[in-house]
Design a protein around this motif. Structure first.
Motif, PDB file in Angstrom:
ATOM      1  N   LEU A  84     -57.419  72.012  43.953  1.00  0.00           N
ATOM      2  CA  LEU A  84     -56.386  71.416  43.103  1.00  0.00           C
ATOM      3  C   LEU A  84     -55.467  70.471  43.876  1.00  0.00           C
ATOM      4  CD1 LEU A  84     -55.385  74.524  40.934  1.00  0.00           C
ATOM      5  CD2 LEU A  84     -57.032  72.720  40.392  1.00  0.00           C
ATOM      6  N   LYS A  85     -55.649  70.405  45.193  1.00  0.00           N
ATOM      7  CA  LYS A  85     -54.891  69.457  46.000  1.00  0.00           C
ATOM      8  C   LYS A  85     -55.470  68.047  45.911  1.00  0.00           C
ATOM      9  CE  LYS A  85     -53.521  73.053  49.288  1.00  0.00           C
ATOM     10  NZ  LYS A  85     -53.629  73.544  50.696  1.00  0.00           N
ATOM     11  N   TRP A  86     -56.597  67.923  45.227  1.00  0.00           N
ATOM     12  CA  TRP A  86     -57.234  66.623  45.004  1.00  0.00           C
ATOM     13  C   TRP A  86     -57.030  66.225  43.551  1.00  0.00           C
ATOM     14  CZ3 TRP A  86     -59.047  64.072  49.185  1.00  0.00           C
ATOM     15  CH2 TRP A  86     -59.273  64.821  50.335  1.00  0.00           C
ATOM     16  N   SER A  87     -56.359  65.117  43.329  1.00  0.00           N
ATOM     17  CA  SER A  87     -56.036  64.673  41.967  1.00  0.00           C
ATOM     18  C   SER A  87     -57.287  64.455  41.126  1.00  0.00           C
ATOM     19  CB  SER A  87     -55.199  63.396  42.013  1.00  0.00           C
ATOM     20  OG  SER A  87     -53.961  63.632  42.655  1.00  0.00           O
ATOM     21  N   SER A  88     -58.367  64.058  41.745  1.00  0.00           N
ATOM     22  CA  SER A  88     -59.611  63.821  40.997  1.00  0.00           C
ATOM     23  C   SER A  88     -60.133  65.115  40.380  1.00  0.00           C
ATOM     24  CB  SER A  88     -60.668  63.213  41.911  1.00  0.00           C
ATOM     25  OG  SER A  88     -60.906  64.043  43.033  1.00  0.00           O
ATOM     26  N   ASN A  89     -59.991  66.231  41.083  1.00  0.00           N
ATOM     27  CA  ASN A  89     -60.430  67.513  40.536  1.00  0.00           C
ATOM     28  C   ASN A  89     -59.543  67.958  39.376  1.00  0.00           C
ATOM     29  OD1 ASN A  89     -62.523  67.790  42.414  1.00  0.00           O
ATOM     30  ND2 ASN A  89     -61.183  68.764  43.919  1.00  0.00           N
ATOM     31  N   VAL A  90     -58.241  67.739  39.508  1.00  0.00           N
ATOM     32  CA  VAL A  90     -57.312  68.092  38.427  1.00  0.00           C
ATOM     33  C   VAL A  90     -57.577  67.225  37.203  1.00  0.00           C
ATOM     34  CG1 VAL A  90     -54.896  68.316  37.758  1.00  0.00           C
ATOM     35  CG2 VAL A  90     -55.582  68.808  40.108  1.00  0.00           C
ATOM     36  N   LEU A 102     -53.451  59.108  40.677  1.00  0.00           N
ATOM     37  CA  LEU A 102     -52.059  59.395  41.005  1.00  0.00           C
ATOM     38  C   LEU A 102     -51.947  60.249  42.266  1.00  0.00           C
ATOM     39  CD1 LEU A 102     -50.717  60.254  37.432  1.00  0.00           C
ATOM     40  CD2 LEU A 102     -50.571  58.072  38.641  1.00  0.00           C
ATOM     41  N   PRO A 103     -50.878  60.089  43.022  1.00  0.00           N
ATOM     42  CA  PRO A 103     -50.648  60.943  44.189  1.00  0.00           C
ATOM     43  C   PRO A 103     -50.596  62.408  43.770  1.00  0.00           C
ATOM     44  CG  PRO A 103     -49.142  59.081  44.192  1.00  0.00           C
ATOM     45  CD  PRO A 103     -49.815  59.065  42.866  1.00  0.00           C
ATOM     46  N   ASN A 104     -51.198  63.283  44.566  1.00  0.00           N
ATOM     47  CA  ASN A 104     -51.273  64.685  44.178  1.00  0.00           C
ATOM     48  C   ASN A 104     -49.904  65.333  44.064  1.00  0.00           C
ATOM     49  OD1 ASN A 104     -51.890  67.845  45.115  1.00  0.00           O
ATOM     50  ND2 ASN A 104     -53.353  66.959  43.668  1.00  0.00           N
ATOM     51  N   VAL A 105     -48.929  64.854  44.819  1.00  0.00           N
ATOM     52  CA  VAL A 105     -47.588  65.437  44.726  1.00  0.00           C
ATOM     53  C   VAL A 105     -47.020  65.235  43.324  1.00  0.00           C
ATOM     54  CG1 VAL A 105     -46.407  63.346  45.571  1.00  0.00           C
ATOM     55  CG2 VAL A 105     -45.328  65.607  45.848  1.00  0.00           C
ATOM     56  N   GLN A 108     -48.998  67.722  41.048  1.00  0.00           N
ATOM     57  CA  GLN A 108     -48.500  69.082  41.226  1.00  0.00           C
ATOM     58  C   GLN A 108     -47.198  69.290  40.445  1.00  0.00           C
ATOM     59  OE1 GLN A 108     -49.763  71.720  42.956  1.00  0.00           O
ATOM     60  NE2 GLN A 108     -51.587  70.618  43.623  1.00  0.00           N
ATOM     61  N   HIS A 109     -46.278  68.349  40.562  1.00  0.00           N
ATOM     62  CA  HIS A 109     -44.960  68.500  39.927  1.00  0.00           C
ATOM     63  C   HIS A 109     -45.023  68.362  38.409  1.00  0.00           C
ATOM     64  CE1 HIS A 109     -40.619  68.313  39.440  1.00  0.00           C
ATOM     65  NE2 HIS A 109     -40.805  67.262  38.651  1.00  0.00           N
ATOM     66  N   ARG A 116     -48.332  76.566  36.161  1.00  0.00           N
ATOM     67  CA  ARG A 116     -48.055  77.766  36.964  1.00  0.00           C
ATOM     68  C   ARG A 116     -46.896  78.561  36.369  1.00  0.00           C
ATOM     69  NH1 ARG A 116     -49.088  74.129  41.383  1.00  0.00           N
ATOM     70  NH2 ARG A 116     -46.844  73.802  41.671  1.00  0.00           N
ATOM     71  N   LEU A 117     -45.923  77.856  35.803  1.00  0.00           N
ATOM     72  CA  LEU A 117     -44.798  78.534  35.161  1.00  0.00           C
ATOM     73  C   LEU A 117     -45.272  79.279  33.914  1.00  0.00           C
ATOM     74  CD1 LEU A 117     -41.754  78.951  35.517  1.00  0.00           C
ATOM     75  CD2 LEU A 117     -41.393  76.958  34.039  1.00  0.00           C
ATOM     76  N   GLN A 118     -46.132  78.649  33.123  1.00  0.00           N
ATOM     77  CA  GLN A 118     -46.688  79.326  31.951  1.00  0.00           C
ATOM     78  C   GLN A 118     -47.528  80.529  32.361  1.00  0.00           C
ATOM     79  OE1 GLN A 118     -48.327  77.097  28.683  1.00  0.00           O
ATOM     80  NE2 GLN A 118     -47.270  75.233  29.288  1.00  0.00           N
TER      81      GLN A 118
END
Length: 333
Positions: A84-90, A102-105, A108-109, A116-118
């Motif tokens: 999940l640290k790779w934007s392409s996988n997300v 898009l940048p992975n940061v 993530q945000h 993750r909150l859900q």
């Protein structure tokens, strides 16, 4: 689990309802969320309607903690979480190709943190259901994600984590999953293949995603429906099969995946259930759980029409009117 990570379980005030939600559930991706079929503000719209109706205030709501890496590792492999640290996988999981650029940061945000909150909300709601007899996470239900793979807009396996947490802390011995989303819940099914302590009843449209034959091995009561199924057939089959399931298996908790993608005109569910059909479906699940003294936790799962939020809110208000949730319903069995 690291002692430095916050515990996803915590006590709530007596005046709070076991209604779990946070404004950060809602996804905002610089406007890109408008190009996705999913209503990224659905969860917030449910809460807004409940507040406008006068049913709840902000003080009633329980705000969960975000599931951290150590929590997620209870279910997920290190390899999957690293992917999940790779934007392409997300992007493949979210089915939004532009995310890959898009940048992975940012990813993530703006996307993974709300998920993750859900996920933390689902885990907390499971514990609150045992304490109060019922709980609703106005979010979660990521039933296409398993321990080693995501898919179908689902990056984290919150249903598997909810159940594993309860078993890990010795709060339950077994659980029943009743999945009434329009799609087969192949994620948690892969996690619970050959696990006798978890009974799975899944009612879904056999003609749509994911058509996962391997995962179907985990289903103990499988109800496959066709396109355009309507209220009478649907409610009849849900009622009969759940009664038969509960005659076969006595769960310590019932995890209810309450997708609204069964609604008529939903672009992904391809079923013809009316709004009142959804309300009556939810009423039946809570009613039978109350009658049999089974704690029930509801997750809102899929639903891809703008009106889904209104229907969910109306269903929750109906559950309160019928005395199936609310202050008078609180109390451990």
């Amino acid at each position: 689990m690291s002692s430095e990570e916050p515990n996803l379980y915590f006590e709530i005030r007596e005046d709070q309802w076991p209604l779990v939600y946070d404004d950060k559930y809602n996804v905002s991706f610089f406007g890109l969320e408008r190009f996705h079929v999913f209503d990224s503000k659905k969860w917030g719209n449910v809460i807004r309607r409940l507040k406008e109706s006068g049913l709840i205030t902000e003080d009633h709501i329980v705000h969960p903690m975000e599931a951290q890496k150590d929590h997620l590792r209870v279910v997920h492999t290190k390899k999957y979480l690293n992917s999940l640290k790779w934007s392409s996988n997300v992007a493949l999981i979210a089915e939004v190709p532009v995310i890959a650029c898009l940048p992975n940061v940012w990813v993530q945000h703006s996307y993974l943190r709300p998920m993750r909150l859900q996920t933390g909300g689902s885990v907390l709601a499971g514990k609150l259901a045992l304490d109060r007899g019922w709980a609703i996470n106005v979010g979660g239900g990521f039933h296409h994600c398993s321990g080693d793979r995501g898919g179908g807009f689902c990056p984290y396996a919150d249903i598997t984590l909810l159940i594993k947490y309860l078993i890990m802390f010795k709060l339950i011995r077994n659980a029943m999953i009743v999945d009434l989303d329009a799609h087969q819940g192949n994620g948690y099914q892969r996690d619970f293949i050959d696990v006798a302590e978890v009974y799975i009843m899944d009612v879904y449209n056999r003609n749509i995603y994911p058509k996962d034959r391997e995962a179907k091995r985990a289903i103990r009561r499988k109800v496959e429906l066709g396109n355009k199924v309507e209220d009478l057939e649907y409610i009849r089959k849900v009622r009969r099969n759940l009664k038969e399931a509960l005659a076969e298996f006595q769960p310590d908790i019932l995890v209810y995946n309450a997708g609204t993608d069964i609604l008529d005109a939903d672009p992904l569910g391809h079923m013809n259930i009316s709004e009142i059909g959804v309300v009556k479906r939810d009423e039946f699940i809570f009613e039978i759980c109350k009658e049999r003294h089974i704690p029930v936790v509801m997750l809102t799962s899929g639903g891809y029409l703008k009106k889904s939020a209104r229907v969910i809110a109306e269903s929750i208000m109906n559950l309160n009117r019928k005395g199936l949730i609310g202050r008078e319903r609180n109390g451990k069995f």
